[in-house]
Scaffold this active site. Structure first.
Site, PDB file in Angstrom:
ATOM      1  N   GLU A   1       0.859  -1.199   0.000  1.00 31.76           N
ATOM      2  CA  GLU A   1       0.000   0.000   0.000  1.00 31.76           C
ATOM      3  C   GLU A   1       0.897   1.253   0.000  1.00 31.76           C
ATOM      4  OE1 GLU A   1      -1.559   0.798   3.939  1.00 31.76           O
ATOM      5  OE2 GLU A   1      -3.340   1.812   3.136  1.00 31.76           O
TER       6      GLU A   1
ATOM      7  N   LYS B   1      -9.421   2.002  -1.846  1.00 31.38           N
ATOM      8  CA  LYS B   1      -9.624   1.462  -0.488  1.00 31.38           C
ATOM      9  C   LYS B   1     -10.975   1.889   0.090  1.00 31.38           C
ATOM     10  CE  LYS B   1      -7.053   1.277   3.923  1.00 31.38           C
ATOM     11  NZ  LYS B   1      -5.766   1.715   4.521  1.00 31.38           N
TER      12      LYS B   1
ATOM     13  N   CYS C   1      -4.836  -2.961   2.854  1.00 33.98           N
ATOM     14  CA  CYS C   1      -4.526  -2.866   4.280  1.00 33.98           C
ATOM     15  C   CYS C   1      -5.715  -3.155   5.195  1.00 33.98           C
ATOM     16  CB  CYS C   1      -3.893  -1.525   4.610  1.00 33.98           C
ATOM     17  SG  CYS C   1      -3.132  -1.566   6.248  1.00 33.98           S
TER      18      CYS C   1
HETATM   19  N1  CDT Z   1      -2.932   1.444   6.515  1.00 36.44           N
HETATM   20  C1  CDT Z   1      -3.851   0.837   7.281  1.00 36.44           C
HETATM   21  O1  CDT Z   1      -4.994   0.661   6.875  1.00 36.44           O
HETATM   22  N2  CDT Z   1      -3.448   0.486   8.524  1.00 36.44           N
HETATM   23  C2  CDT Z   1      -4.365  -0.060   9.482  1.00 36.44           C
HETATM   24  C3  CDT Z   1      -3.973   0.387  10.832  1.00 36.44           C
HETATM   25  C4  CDT Z   1      -5.130   0.331  11.725  1.00 36.44           C
HETATM   26  S1  CDT Z   1      -4.918   1.281  13.162  1.00 36.44           S
HETATM   27  C5  CDT Z   1      -5.614   2.800  12.783  1.00 36.44           C
HETATM   28  C6  CDT Z   1      -4.459  -1.574   9.459  1.00 36.44           C
HETATM   29  O2  CDT Z   1      -5.572  -2.085   9.554  1.00 36.44           O
HETATM   30  O3  CDT Z   1      -3.445  -2.269   9.426  1.00 36.44           O
END
Ligand code: CDT
Length: 308
Positions: free
Chosen positions: A46, A123, A168
């Protein structure tokens, strides 16, 4: 047998001061390594072109827009498309997209072996918050800088397989895999930037975060009889640690390749798309076994509603 040799191109940290050109040079090195390993397809993380900028509070529109790409490919990324085409390797990577209308998305694209874009995903599940939060150990401002994706969860025919993408935080939501599963997906590709510690709970550290990430992807793979490739941007970005844990998961939910470091690292596995068939025609034969008359809340209700 429909074998696709897949490379998961985990990337180490990208510091705030690093340029797109420097980052693309690292992506090219991973791509060359993948070519040497016989890869047909390479999956990058990402927001692969920059540091994970949503950790920074910004108010100025031009400062924010400096993290976004107004076109793809562009001058910085064209060498990546050209090299992928020269190797005959399909690629997918994430970037911050600014549309001609000025909309902002957290996006990933997929190319074919000729370097042509065959798919785009934006996303849907944006984590974090939109205003400065003094109670967090660090900020996670995706809800400030991006709109939720507007393209749904399409799948595309590429390299003789049905492929889809998510990004993500999407990997934690079973609906994401099922949306693609209902279109016959055989390979889900995703990248992530996951802080090694929960900003709202210091007790949730690297061990727990790696566990939850793997749990989500292995469950998604098994329950939809699909390959899943999850690729991290990892390591210490200007004092902010991101977890690694890139994996390739088979359609039975087993991890068949796993990154060992928090740096630029290629993981490779020869993935037979026909391995999806057994699960899709037996325990997860959706047409025979799903009971949609009992699933109404999934699409009609967002939060929890306790019974009266
Ligand atoms: N980039 C991303 O989506 N990171 C999230 C972090 C969650 S905490 C706010 C993840 O789900 O890994």
């Amino acid at each position: 047998m429909r074998e696709i040799v897949i490379g998961g191109a985990q990337m180490g940290p990208i510091q705030k001061a690093e340029s797109r050109t420097e980052v693309v040079a690292r992506m090219l090195a991973l791509l060359d390594q993948a070519a040497g390993a016989g890869c047909d397809l390479v999956v990058y993380p990402e927001l692969a072109l920059t540091t994970f900028f949503p950790r920074y509070w910004m108010d100025d529109a031009s400062e924010i827009d400096a993290w976004f790409e107004a076109e793809m490919p562009n001058d910085a990324t064209r060498p990546l498309f050209d090299r992928a085409r020269a190797h005959g390797i399909a690629i997918t990577f994430g970037y911050a997209e600014k549309t001609p209308e000025g909309r902002h998305f957290n996006t990933s694209i997929l190319t074919d072996r000729a370097g042509a874009v065959v798919g785009k995903y934006r996303k849907v599940h944006l984590p974090g918050h939109s205003e400065y939060d003094p109670d967090r150990a660090f900020q996670h401002l995706e809800k400030r800088y991006f709109e939720p994706g507007d393209l749904g969860f399409p799948v595309w025919r590429n390299l003789d397989a049905w492929m889809g993408m998510c990004i993500c935080n999407d990997r934690r939501w079973p609906e994401v895999y099922r949306e693609m599963g209902l279109q016959g997906v055989e390979l889900v590709m995703l990248g992530y930037n996951t802080p090694s510690v929960n900003s709202q709970n210091g007790a949730e550290g690297l061990k727990e975060r790696l566990y939850h990430s793997e749990l989500s992807m292995t469950a998604g793979a098994y329950q939809n009889a699909t390959w899943v490739v999850g690729v991290a941007k990892a390591g210490d970005e200007d004092g902010h640690p991101l977890m690694a844990g890139s994996i390739i998961v088979d359609p039975n939910g087993y991890v068949v390749a796993r990154a060992q470091t928090e740096g630029d690292e290629l993981i490779v596995h020869a993935c037979d798309m026909d391995a999806c068939t057994f699960g899709k025609t037996t325990i997860f034969d959706f047409a025979r076994h799903r009971r949609i008359e009992h699933y109404g809340r999934i699409t009609s209700q967002t939060g929890v509603v306790l019974p009266e």
